[in-house]
Every structure is written in C-alpha cells, then in structure tokens.
Write an enzyme that holds these catalytic residues in place. Structure first.
Site, PDB file in Angstrom:
ATOM      1  N   LYS A 113       0.834  -1.209   0.000  1.00  0.00           N
ATOM      2  CA  LYS A 113       0.000   0.000   0.000  1.00  0.00           C
ATOM      3  C   LYS A 113       0.866   1.255   0.000  1.00  0.00           C
ATOM      4  O   LYS A 113       0.625   2.201  -0.768  1.00  0.00           O
ATOM      5  CB  LYS A 113      -0.918  -0.010   1.221  1.00  0.00           C
ATOM      6  CG  LYS A 113      -1.887   1.156   1.282  1.00  0.00           C
ATOM      7  CD  LYS A 113      -2.838   1.019   2.458  1.00  0.00           C
ATOM      8  CE  LYS A 113      -3.838   2.171   2.480  1.00  0.00           C
ATOM      9  NZ  LYS A 113      -4.799   2.040   3.601  1.00  0.00           N
ATOM     10  N   LYS A 153       2.801 -17.436   2.991  1.00  0.00           N
ATOM     11  CA  LYS A 153       3.334 -17.312   1.627  1.00  0.00           C
ATOM     12  C   LYS A 153       2.217 -17.479   0.593  1.00  0.00           C
ATOM     13  O   LYS A 153       2.209 -16.789  -0.442  1.00  0.00           O
ATOM     14  CB  LYS A 153       4.416 -18.365   1.389  1.00  0.00           C
ATOM     15  CG  LYS A 153       5.671 -18.210   2.233  1.00  0.00           C
ATOM     16  CD  LYS A 153       6.527 -17.033   1.823  1.00  0.00           C
ATOM     17  CE  LYS A 153       7.870 -17.043   2.534  1.00  0.00           C
ATOM     18  NZ  LYS A 153       8.718 -15.889   2.222  1.00  0.00           N
TER      19      LYS A 153
END
Length: 227
Positions: A113, A153
């Site tokens: 972000k 992951k």
C-alpha cells in the site's frame, strides 16, 4: 529521471545483504529496514532503520523516513519472514500463528500500500517494482512442518498476483520471487543470496510487468508451469 532508491524490508545476512550490495554497485541509494545491521557493509547502504514487521503500523513510518532522508523508493524488496518449525500443525498457539501471519502477509499488504502511494508520485519514466521473497510453499505445501509459513506465503502469493493484475497498466510491477533447482524441486536451505540479488536487479530493470510468479534458477526466470 529521479534517483533510484531501493528499500529492503527484512535485510538478513543472505538475500538481504547480497541484494543491498548489488543494487548499491548499480547506482541505487539503499535503505534497509532490519532488526540487526551487523552483517551489512558500510558502503552498501545509505540508510538503516531498526524495524520489526510483527507490527504492520510500523511500515508507514519506515517509508516516511526513507522518503524524507534519501527519496521515494521505486524498488521495494520484502524479504522478512516468520515461522515455527514443528511437525505438529497445532503445536503453535493461536497468537503465535497470528503473529507469523502478520509478518508473512499483513505487513506485506501494508508495504504494498505504501509502495503504490509512492509510485504514484514518481516520474513516468521511473521503473516501479515490488518484489516479495517467496518460496515453493504455495505450490508444494508442507503442512506437517511449515504450516504457518505456508499459509502466509500462499496468502501473499494471492496478493501479489492480484496487484500485478490491477496495476500492470500503470507500470507498477509486482513479483513473487521463488528460487528453484533446475529439476523443479525447491532450493530450500540452499537458496543463494547472490542469485536472488541478480534476479531482483533484472526484475527491477523491466518497464512492463512480467509473470508475477517469478520462479528462477540461477538468476534466470524459468516457467515451471510448462514443465
């Protein structure tokens, strides 16, 4: 063109250190966010920030400091990871499972972000790349030993794939780096910091989005889905 700045989040002695060295040699300003800096050479970093990615709110302050002191990073390498190695999937407490998921996924989301917010401010002709150091677990699960790491992951692989799709037209590139052996088996504990560094520098040099699942052997991309 704006100055080339790489931010390495989770700058350990292998992948992190080698990546810092190579990018510095290639003219990048280098910022490291890490828990320890003793294994990094003085001439391979312009800025070092003590950080622990178990707290996602710390990510913004890292980016803010890098931007203020050496410039907005156009390459971000997220190399931090956390795992409990235990063959019993439920040997971990719920809190430890959640803490590791934070390092492996939630803080990656926070970093992505901030990366995109920075990319939006950079000149059009500047390459913009976000690389997550992944592994084989989303594609070859080991639930009896690495459940928490595999969950993180896998979730982040989904995140990277989605971001690569959403931002491809803007030239914001996202990659899930996964070193493999030539026979298609995982590199595991034989991963090479030097191979990662060379491959990551190559990814950072690309203007357009390549395959998000960036599996590689040596320092070259290999598409194992066709093997």
């Amino acid at each position: 063109m704006a100055a080339q700045v790489v931010l390495i989040l989770g700058a350990g002695a292998n992948v992190g250190a080698k990546t810092a060295e190579l990018f510095a040699k290639n003219g990048y300003k280098v910022a490291l966010a890490t828990r320890t800096v003793t294994h990094h050479k003085e001439n391979t970093r312009d800025l070092v920030i003590q950080a622990d990615f178990a707290e996602p709110s710390s990510i913004k302050s890292v980016f803010d400091e890098v931007k203020a002191k050496i410039g907005t990073p156009n390459v971000i390498v997220y190399n931090a990871a956390a795992a409990n190695f235990n063959p019993d999937p439920f040997a971990h407490t719920v809190s430890s499972f959640a803490a590791n998921l934070t390092v492996n996924t939630t803080s990656v989301y926070a970093a992505a972000k901030e990366a995109v917010a920075g990319f939006e401010t950079l000149p059009v002709d500047t390459n913009k790349t976000f690389i997550f150091t992944g592994n084989f677990l989303p594609f070859m699960p080991m639930p009896g030993l690495l459940l928490d790491l595999g969950v993180g992951k896998s979730a982040t692989a989904h995140l990277i794939q989605g971001l690569a799709t959403v931002y491809a037209e803007k030239g914001f590139n996202f990659y899930f780096g996964d070193e493999m052996k030539a026979d298609g088996t995982p590199a595991n504990y034989e991963i090479s910091g030097e191979n990662h560094a060379n491959f990551y520098l190559e990814l950072a040099s690309k203007k357009e989005q390549g395959p998000w699942n960036a599996s590689f052997v040596g320092s070259k991309y290999v598409d194992f889905s066709k093997k």
